[in-house]
Design a protein around this motif. Structure first.
Motif, mmCIF file in Angstrom:
data_model
loop_
_atom_site.group_PDB
_atom_site.id
_atom_site.type_symbol
_atom_site.label_atom_id
_atom_site.label_comp_id
_atom_site.label_asym_id
_atom_site.label_seq_id
_atom_site.Cartn_x
_atom_site.Cartn_y
_atom_site.Cartn_z
ATOM 1 N N GLU A 141 0.715 -1.174 -0.085
ATOM 2 C CA GLU A 141 0.096 -0.131 -0.092
ATOM 3 C C GLU A 141 0.842 1.442 -0.086
ATOM 4 O O GLU A 141 0.538 2.300 -0.723
ATOM 5 C CB GLU A 141 -0.991 -0.051 1.151
ATOM 6 C CG GLU A 141 -2.186 -0.959 1.142
ATOM 7 C CD GLU A 141 -2.659 -0.592 -0.186
ATOM 8 O OE1 GLU A 141 -3.280 0.734 -0.192
ATOM 9 O OE2 GLU A 141 -3.043 -1.506 -0.921
ATOM 10 N N LEU A 142 1.918 1.322 0.728
ATOM 11 C CA LEU A 142 2.905 2.375 0.732
ATOM 12 C C LEU A 142 3.393 2.611 -0.713
ATOM 13 O O LEU A 142 3.561 3.841 -1.079
ATOM 14 C CB LEU A 142 4.197 2.314 1.900
ATOM 15 C CG LEU A 142 5.154 3.183 1.915
ATOM 16 C CD1 LEU A 142 4.457 4.405 2.139
ATOM 17 C CD2 LEU A 142 6.165 2.780 3.144
ATOM 18 N N LEU A 143 4.018 1.736 -1.093
ATOM 19 C CA LEU A 143 4.591 1.634 -2.486
ATOM 20 C C LEU A 143 3.685 1.995 -3.403
ATOM 21 O O LEU A 143 3.904 3.162 -4.328
ATOM 22 C CB LEU A 143 5.092 0.180 -2.871
ATOM 23 C CG LEU A 143 5.863 0.208 -4.125
ATOM 24 C CD1 LEU A 143 7.145 1.040 -3.704
ATOM 25 C CD2 LEU A 143 6.188 -1.167 -4.695
ATOM 26 N N LYS A 144 2.297 1.796 -3.547
ATOM 27 C CA LYS A 144 1.230 2.170 -4.383
ATOM 28 C C LYS A 144 1.009 3.659 -4.304
ATOM 29 O O LYS A 144 0.971 4.418 -5.390
ATOM 30 C CB LYS A 144 -0.058 1.346 -4.210
ATOM 31 C CG LYS A 144 -1.112 1.791 -5.234
ATOM 32 C CD LYS A 144 -2.267 0.990 -4.822
ATOM 33 C CE LYS A 144 -2.311 -0.673 -4.815
ATOM 34 N NZ LYS A 144 -3.456 -1.201 -4.540
ATOM 35 N N GLU A 145 0.921 3.870 -2.992
ATOM 36 C CA GLU A 145 0.747 5.568 -2.824
ATOM 37 C C GLU A 145 1.859 6.368 -3.124
ATOM 38 O O GLU A 145 1.688 7.405 -3.826
ATOM 39 C CB GLU A 145 0.490 5.783 -1.306
ATOM 40 C CG GLU A 145 0.196 7.079 -0.756
ATOM 41 C CD GLU A 145 -1.466 7.281 -1.302
ATOM 42 O OE1 GLU A 145 -1.467 8.527 -1.650
ATOM 43 O OE2 GLU A 145 -2.062 6.306 -1.476
ATOM 44 N N VAL A 250 12.034 0.477 0.246
ATOM 45 C CA VAL A 250 10.680 -0.369 0.230
ATOM 46 C C VAL A 250 10.956 -1.796 -0.439
ATOM 47 O O VAL A 250 10.627 -2.819 0.258
ATOM 48 C CB VAL A 250 9.153 0.501 -0.264
ATOM 49 C CG1 VAL A 250 8.350 -0.760 0.045
ATOM 50 C CG2 VAL A 250 9.192 1.457 0.899
ATOM 51 N N LEU A 251 11.441 -1.610 -1.535
ATOM 52 C CA LEU A 251 11.462 -2.955 -2.366
ATOM 53 C C LEU A 251 12.911 -3.637 -2.086
ATOM 54 O O LEU A 251 12.975 -4.805 -2.657
ATOM 55 C CB LEU A 251 11.603 -2.514 -3.896
ATOM 56 C CG LEU A 251 10.233 -2.101 -4.342
ATOM 57 C CD1 LEU A 251 10.358 -1.232 -5.827
ATOM 58 C CD2 LEU A 251 9.316 -3.205 -4.590
ATOM 59 N N GLY A 252 13.636 -3.039 -1.250
ATOM 60 C CA GLY A 252 15.047 -3.826 -0.819
ATOM 61 C C GLY A 252 16.047 -3.317 -1.779
ATOM 62 O O GLY A 252 17.052 -3.938 -1.526
ATOM 63 N N TYR A 253 15.944 -2.323 -2.377
ATOM 64 C CA TYR A 253 17.090 -1.911 -3.287
ATOM 65 C C TYR A 253 18.000 -0.895 -2.391
ATOM 66 O O TYR A 253 17.327 -0.092 -1.522
ATOM 67 C CB TYR A 253 16.868 -1.280 -4.705
ATOM 68 C CG TYR A 253 16.341 -2.465 -5.562
ATOM 69 C CD1 TYR A 253 16.855 -3.115 -6.449
ATOM 70 C CD2 TYR A 253 14.781 -2.803 -5.637
ATOM 71 C CE1 TYR A 253 16.501 -4.184 -7.341
ATOM 72 C CE2 TYR A 253 14.096 -3.635 -6.255
ATOM 73 C CZ TYR A 253 15.094 -4.651 -7.075
ATOM 74 O OH TYR A 253 14.342 -5.463 -7.852
ATOM 75 N N GLU A 254 19.310 -0.707 -2.817
ATOM 76 C CA GLU A 254 20.126 0.247 -1.898
ATOM 77 C C GLU A 254 19.700 1.616 -2.447
ATOM 78 O O GLU A 254 19.416 2.588 -1.405
ATOM 79 C CB GLU A 254 21.531 -0.042 -2.191
ATOM 80 C CG GLU A 254 22.467 0.762 -1.375
ATOM 81 C CD GLU A 254 23.933 0.502 -1.559
ATOM 82 O OE1 GLU A 254 24.771 1.311 -1.178
ATOM 83 O OE2 GLU A 254 24.212 -0.495 -2.262
ATOM 84 N N ASP A 255 19.327 1.713 -3.436
ATOM 85 C CA ASP A 255 18.786 3.353 -3.931
ATOM 86 C C ASP A 255 18.137 3.193 -5.204
ATOM 87 O O ASP A 255 17.949 1.961 -5.933
ATOM 88 C CB ASP A 255 20.024 4.217 -4.040
ATOM 89 C CG ASP A 255 21.112 3.446 -4.868
ATOM 90 O OD1 ASP A 255 20.848 2.833 -6.027
ATOM 91 O OD2 ASP A 255 22.357 3.513 -4.571
#
Length: 662
Positions: A141-145, A250-255
């Motif tokens: 939900e956070l990512l969608k926003e 949020v997705l787990g990537y460094e940047d």
């Protein structure tokens, strides 16, 4: 199949169409999501998604394209708003866990699939992963926003640029050096009984002044106005960079850069920085030498006017002294040369070249279904089979509210309709802002505009010649750092003496070609200030990557100022914000601008290996069409390159092409 585009939609029809399209698409996704894991197959789950994606891409062009080209402001505004709704729907769809579950079930069945179908399934799974479908519900939900906010910010940034109406006024005296025929094309304003010329921030006006105005203060004012437009975009950009960083984490990537590069040829930020740094180290000594020559020229020029030189080349100086150097060292006079490049003769010559090399036939047709009376329509036919394989539009002159740069818009992808097994042919539009014809004089192109024309039509050819099964892979839907290579490759034709001769004809003296000695000087001057010009491209790439690998929020303008002089060797004007109109960074090239130079390495290798010794080679042209343009994004770029070159690509032809000597 038909051209399914409709450019006569009213503002309310655009709004209604967006709602209808969203409803129809949602119904298909709902149908797929209802499949149980044991019943889901490639045919009943993936094919319906591919089918609606294809239909959606055509219908959505009717909705988003008018914001860039419609002469009616109400329609442009409606297009912007409707596009926001489409973007939000796309985000919602991309993050549907129920669809992901079905696609995952299909993948786990390991059905025997053809190469493109298999790639489609793999890419869909990767997309879902990158859209956060492996995350818990709260993070989704956070990512969608975040994605919705980013979408709206990008649309607003673009709209601010398209609707910018900044002007600057000058007297005729202040515009000394600007060609008289150009002054005739400008609007005028009378203030306190004094007549002023009104100049906009569109490219033709800006460069007419920066290249030609003798008065240094005039150039400074024009450059300042251009560099301070769209201030409202600064907070938009900084907010977008922050949100991109948040989304990546949020997705787990460094940047954000690490996230973006996962699906690119470059793969990692480290590879990009190494590439940029290597070129910077090679090109800086060349740039410093070129800058010293510009300083010398400026000193001589100011002394001839009885003025003192402060030892610095400013941003508003470069184009003026570059042009002066072109005239002084190579006797290149752009104003004289453009008399041989009428838009009409260049268009015909360019179309002839593309027809020959790519084994095509172009037929102009009368078409009332266009968005403006200036637009021309061409059918594209395969010269061997006589099959119609596509259609394209040319929209080449500036007007209020129109997209301000040059670009290719892929409006209708080519794909195979799963119901009829027929091919839907592609349709593309080239949009540019070349000077308009005037009374008694056609539109005349400077040579750099001829290069731009070849480049953008190269993108059009990529759209037209691509032949994929699925719309998702059509045309320019390749890795972002490969997308420029095919069109950059075709720019090389603009520097071949035989081609320049073919393209040219004096607009008044019919049949008179550009003199051979002039062509020879133009080719010799090709690499004038190549070091400085490529350092400028490196600056944009470094800036973009630094912004998107930063661990905390940066001032967009401060970073710009810090990097500009360090890399380009020319300082940024004090208290300006050119980044506010750096459209690429909000238009899909975020953590991707390096791709222009990255792909230029490949384009130089393709040209020098296959076409330099025979620029009209139909055999190599057909190979290029088959191995580079044809697959679209259905194969990895590095595999296509290796097949076409017969080996791994190398940077040497690019360095040689810009005059670099080890």
């Amino acid at each position: 199949m038909k051209n399914l585009l409709n450019f006569s939609l009213t503002a309310s029809e655009i709004k209604n169409l967006s709602q209808t399209l969203i409803s129809k698409s949602r119904a298909v996704y709902d149908q797929v999501s209802a499949l149980s894991s044991d019943r889901a197959t490639f045919k009943n789950a993936i094919i319906p998604i591919a089918k609606i994606e294809a239909e959606y891409s055509v219908a959505s062009a009717n909705i988003y394209f008018p914001q860039y080209v419609s002469p009616i402001k109400e329609v442009r505004d409606a297009s912007v708003e409707a596009n926001k709704a489409l973007e939000e729907f796309s985000i919602e769809t991309d993050m549907r866990a129920d669809i992901y579950k079905v696609v995952l079930a299909v993948a786990e069945k390991n059905e025997e699939l053809g190469p493109e179908d298999k790639r489609l399934l793999e890419k869909m799974l990767l997309d879902y992963k990158r859209n956060g479908l492996g995350l818990n519900e709260k993070k989704q939900e956070l990512l969608k926003e975040i994605k919705k906010k980013l979408s709206n910010l990008a649309i607003q940034f673009s709209s601010n640029m398209n609707e910018d109406n900044t002007t600057v006024i000058f007297t005729e005296e202040e515009l000394e050096g600007v060609p008289a025929d150009y002054l005739k094309s400008l609007n005028k304003r009378v203030i306190d009984q004094k007549e002023y010329f009104v100049l906009t921030m569109k490219y033709p006006d800006v460069f007419a002044v920066l290249k030609n105005a003798v008065n240094e203060e005039t150039r400074r004012r024009m450059d300042y106005s251009y560099s301070t437009k769209c201030k409202a975009n600064l907070p938009i950009l900084e907010e977008a960079v922050r949100l991109r960083r948040d989304a990546a984490q949020v997705l787990g990537y460094e940047d954000h850069a690490t996230f973006r590069l996962e699906t690119r040829m470059a793969k990692t930020p480290e590879n990009v920085f190494n590439f940029l740094e290597d070129l910077k180290n090679k090109l800086t000594p060349l740039g410093e030498k070129e800058l010293e020559r510009l300083r010398q020229l400026k000193r001589e020029h100011l002394e001839s006017l009885g003025k003192q030189f402060n030892g610095s080349i400013e941003a508003f100086d470069f184009h003026f002294y570059h042009k002066m150097l072109m005239e002084k060292d190579y006797q290149i006079n752009e104003e004289e040369i453009k008399e041989y490049f009428s838009l009409e003769s260049v268009t015909q010559g360019m179309l002839d070249i593309y027809q020959k090399v790519l084994n095509l036939k172009f037929t102009e047709i009368e078409n009332k279904n266009v968005w403006h009376q200036d637009v021309r329509t061409f059918n594209v036919i395969d010269a061997t089979s006589d099959e119609v394989i596509g259609q394209f539009y040319l929209d080449l002159f500036p007007r209020d509210g129109k997209y301000t740069h040059a670009a290719c818009f892929g409006l209708q992808p080519g794909y195979i309709d799963v119901d009829t097994n027929e091919r839907c042919y592609p349709v593309a539009a080239m949009v540019a802002n070349f000077s308009k014809p005037m009374e008694g004089k056609p539109s005349l192109l400077k040579h750099n505009e001829v290069v731009t024309y070849f480049h953008e039509l190269g993108h059009v050819m990529h759209q037209i010649c691509s032949k994929t099964k699925h719309a998702r892979f059509h045309g320019t839907k390749v890795e972002r750092d490969f997308v420029e290579a095919p069109s950059q490759m075709l720019e090389n034709w603009c520097w071949e003496p035989t081609i320049l001769h073919k393209l040219s004809e004096h607009y008044q003296r019919k049949g008179e070609k550009l003199p051979s000695e002039t062509i020879e000087r133009m080719v010799k001057a090709k690499n004038l200030n190549a070091g400085l010009l490529n350092l400028r491209q490196l600056f944009f790439g470094f800036y973009d990557m630094k912004l998107h690998t930063a661990k905390e929020s940066l001032s967009a303008t401060k970073l710009w100022d810090e990097l500009k002089e360090n890399i380009t060797l020319i300082p940024n004007p004090h208290n300006t914000w050119p980044v506010a109109s750096f459209g690429h960074i909000m238009g899909g090239y975020d953590a991707g601008y390096y791709g222009y130079l990255w792909s230029q390495v490949f384009s130089a290798d393709m040209f020098f290996s296959k076409f330099k010794n025979n620029v009209m080679s139909v055999e190599n042209g057909l190979q290029y069409r088959k191995l580079i343009l044809g697959p679209g994004g259905s194969r990895d770029g590095d595999n296509m390159l290796r097949d076409f070159l017969g080996r791994d690509p190398t940077v040497d032809p690019f360095l040689k092409s810009i005059g670099y000597n080890k």
